[in-house]
Design an enzyme around this catalytic site. Sequence first.
Site, mmCIF file in Angstrom:
data_model
loop_
_atom_site.group_PDB
_atom_site.id
_atom_site.type_symbol
_atom_site.label_atom_id
_atom_site.label_comp_id
_atom_site.label_asym_id
_atom_site.label_seq_id
_atom_site.Cartn_x
_atom_site.Cartn_y
_atom_site.Cartn_z
ATOM 1 N N CYS A 94 -10.100 -3.377 -10.118
ATOM 2 C CA CYS A 94 -9.587 -1.984 -9.334
ATOM 3 C C CYS A 94 -8.337 -2.384 -8.742
ATOM 4 O O CYS A 94 -7.526 -1.556 -8.165
ATOM 5 C CB CYS A 94 -10.666 -1.687 -8.341
ATOM 6 N N ARG A 97 2.836 -9.377 -0.585
ATOM 7 C CA ARG A 97 2.795 -8.129 -1.428
ATOM 8 C C ARG A 97 4.021 -7.109 -0.988
ATOM 9 O O ARG A 97 4.237 -6.140 -1.500
ATOM 10 C CB ARG A 97 1.816 -7.786 -1.870
ATOM 11 N N ARG A 108 -15.570 1.707 -0.753
ATOM 12 C CA ARG A 108 -15.167 0.436 -0.104
ATOM 13 C C ARG A 108 -15.181 0.436 1.542
ATOM 14 O O ARG A 108 -14.505 1.523 1.928
ATOM 15 C CB ARG A 108 -13.796 -0.226 -0.698
ATOM 16 N N HIS A 163 1.046 -1.259 -0.050
ATOM 17 C CA HIS A 163 -0.027 0.038 0.058
ATOM 18 C C HIS A 163 0.772 1.197 0.086
ATOM 19 O O HIS A 163 0.372 2.429 -0.312
ATOM 20 C CB HIS A 163 -1.096 -0.171 1.061
ATOM 21 N N GLU A 192 -10.696 -11.186 -4.422
ATOM 22 C CA GLU A 192 -9.434 -10.967 -4.226
ATOM 23 C C GLU A 192 -9.049 -12.274 -3.399
ATOM 24 O O GLU A 192 -7.615 -12.252 -3.095
ATOM 25 C CB GLU A 192 -9.053 -9.626 -3.403
ATOM 26 N N ARG A 208 -10.648 3.845 -0.922
ATOM 27 C CA ARG A 208 -9.971 3.286 0.129
ATOM 28 C C ARG A 208 -10.401 3.830 1.408
ATOM 29 O O ARG A 208 -9.363 4.658 1.883
ATOM 30 C CB ARG A 208 -8.541 2.893 -0.160
ATOM 31 N N ASN A 214 -4.186 -6.991 -6.702
ATOM 32 C CA ASN A 214 -3.197 -7.066 -5.710
ATOM 33 C C ASN A 214 -3.200 -8.045 -4.847
ATOM 34 O O ASN A 214 -2.226 -8.888 -4.746
ATOM 35 C CB ASN A 214 -2.994 -5.676 -5.115
ATOM 36 N N ASP A 215 -4.492 -8.208 -4.323
ATOM 37 C CA ASP A 215 -4.242 -9.438 -3.456
ATOM 38 C C ASP A 215 -4.723 -10.755 -4.073
ATOM 39 O O ASP A 215 -4.167 -11.877 -3.514
ATOM 40 C CB ASP A 215 -5.635 -9.101 -2.217
HETATM 41 C C1 PEP Z 1 -6.463 -5.144 -4.509
HETATM 42 O O1 PEP Z 1 -6.158 -5.862 -3.587
HETATM 43 O O2 PEP Z 1 -6.167 -5.345 -5.515
HETATM 44 C C2 PEP Z 1 -7.147 -3.934 -3.959
HETATM 45 C C3 PEP Z 1 -7.609 -3.131 -5.141
HETATM 46 O O3 PEP Z 1 -7.293 -3.518 -2.707
HETATM 47 P P1 PEP Z 1 -5.896 -2.950 -1.933
HETATM 48 O O4 PEP Z 1 -4.868 -2.934 -2.869
HETATM 49 O O5 PEP Z 1 -6.381 -1.894 -1.220
HETATM 50 O O6 PEP Z 1 -5.669 -4.461 -1.102
HETATM 51 MG MG MG Z 2 -7.014 -5.654 -1.894
#
Ligand code: PEP
Ligand code: MG
Length: 579
Positions: free
Chosen positions: A513, A476, A341, A198, A442, A305, A465-466
């Site tokens: 996203c 990550r 979210r 993040h 995710e 977020r 991402n997750d």
């Molecule tokens: C993701 O996991 O791709 C996502 C958009 O949420 P975050 O990056 O805030 O975990």
């Molecule tokens: Mg996520």
Amino acid sequence: MSFTLHGLAVSQGIAIGHAHLVSHATLEVAHYTVRERDIPREIERFEAALADVRTDLGALHTEALQPGAPSELSALVNVHAMFLDDPHLANAPKDLIRERRCNAEWALVQQMEQLVDQFEEIDDSYLRERKHDIVQVVERILRSLTGHPRRFGKKGASKGDDTELIVVAHDLSPADTIQFKNLKIAGFVTDLGGATSHTAIVARSLAIPAVVGLHHARPLVREDDLVIVDGTRGVLIVGPDARVLEEYQLRKRELELERSKLNRLITARACTLDDIDVRLQANIELPQDVEQVKKLGADGVGLFRTEFLFMNRDTLPTEDEQFESYRSVAKALAGKPVTIRTLDVGADKTAGALAGTSRQAPNPALGLRAIRYCLAEPQIFLAQLRAILRASHFGKVQMLIPMLMNAAEIEQTLVMIDQAKQQLRERRCKFDEKIPVGGMIEIPAAALALGPFLKRLQFLSIGTNDLIQYTLAIDRTDEAVSHLYDPLHPAILRLLSHVIQTANKAEIPVAVCGELAGDPKMTRLLLGMGLREFSMHPTQLLEVKQQVVMSDTEQLAQKVARLLRLDEAERISEQVERL
Ligand code: PEP
Ligand code: MG
């Protein structure tokens, strides 16, 4: 002496400026010598700050005794009060001020670092974790000493020139990085961190060049060193010679020119060559980000977020405070969709005011995160749900739930939403009774067993991402495994395609996203899988739009169908480049 360090490129662009070292993950203070005769005054200053914090904690203690106050608050206040009066924090810094003739802030941080090191060696995990309380108490004292709540000083501004500042840190939390939105920071580098952490995500949203995972930048770079951050190649150049500096200045100007040319696309329709409309939305972290969203002509906010509203503060944002934030975004977007979210804390996103999120879980990314945390803390969750529902009266708001895993979690969440609605009806508050509720995909389990998601929810949003982190089993935030991060792994491509195709068939809107949505090298691949909704940092919108307007979805669909049958990583990436 000039030298170069290599790390992970996480936010594109070039920054040239002077290094500003951050001494601790969260605490940065100045260090200066105090004249012998001023030492008693410096000690008085320190004692006054302790008294200040004691008063604050007293007020918090009274708050903790009120009905409805979280039960953890009183325990937290007691622990903080205990540390505040402990001679290791209350007296030892005074000895340091006398012995080293240093300022109170610096003495306090030195003492804190020693105590934190000692706590880190304790075997008992509960006691070990008390180090976070020490840091929080020190932060309170520092805030009182410096007279402002910010952890990062406005060093550049106080110098009275326009020196560009490059933050050099061992590590930065997302909460640290979000503060750069209010400060003039030209770029940053860290020794730790992964590409989709993040911290990196916030850097991209700020559009400031950043390199993470440099390993040794913090010990090797000195305060005020001239440095170049190449956020595209993942390089930090320290003390560049005149020729290298000139080359980079030229490249920086070229990049700025390229960016400004893209502005022509702001008013263009995001439509493919075969006349398919594509929805390009923006990800935001704070309400103030909507200005950029509007300026770049996004089709709405695909991901707000909200957890960033909970960071860098000692108390939780109230329902009303949250409502004002959500309403301001909904109103600013004037009828365009705003996807809010619900709280996704835990893992690398900690918030001091939220009990339990600064606890070091054995595997934080697999622990009490996102919806799991919210279901375990119903009062916090209900307050947020009510705030979002109330904002839905002022725009086109939809609600997105992170990290859902199975039907039971979906059901529990929907029950909570119904409960929040009922509470608002009793209060005669207006809200959109039909507010759409969506789920993030995710977790691989969710991607593979979509049934309850399609049956019970109104839309889906894929958090790549997750999804990548959990499918490939790579943290990550950990640079040690960042070389294994591979969005083109056949398993990822097949999961993505499966979710998009299944949702399309069921006529349930689906978006991506995660960071993949804002990577223009991935746009054609995602279009070929059938994706028609992307949400990304506003800074990426125009580059992705440029790809969209040059694409033909029918042709891409055929090529991507063939590509999905491939197993070898090299052939896949070759084919993606040729799309
Ligand atoms: C993701 O996991 O791709 C996502 C958009 O949420 P975050 O990056 O805030 O975990
Ligand atoms: Mg996520």
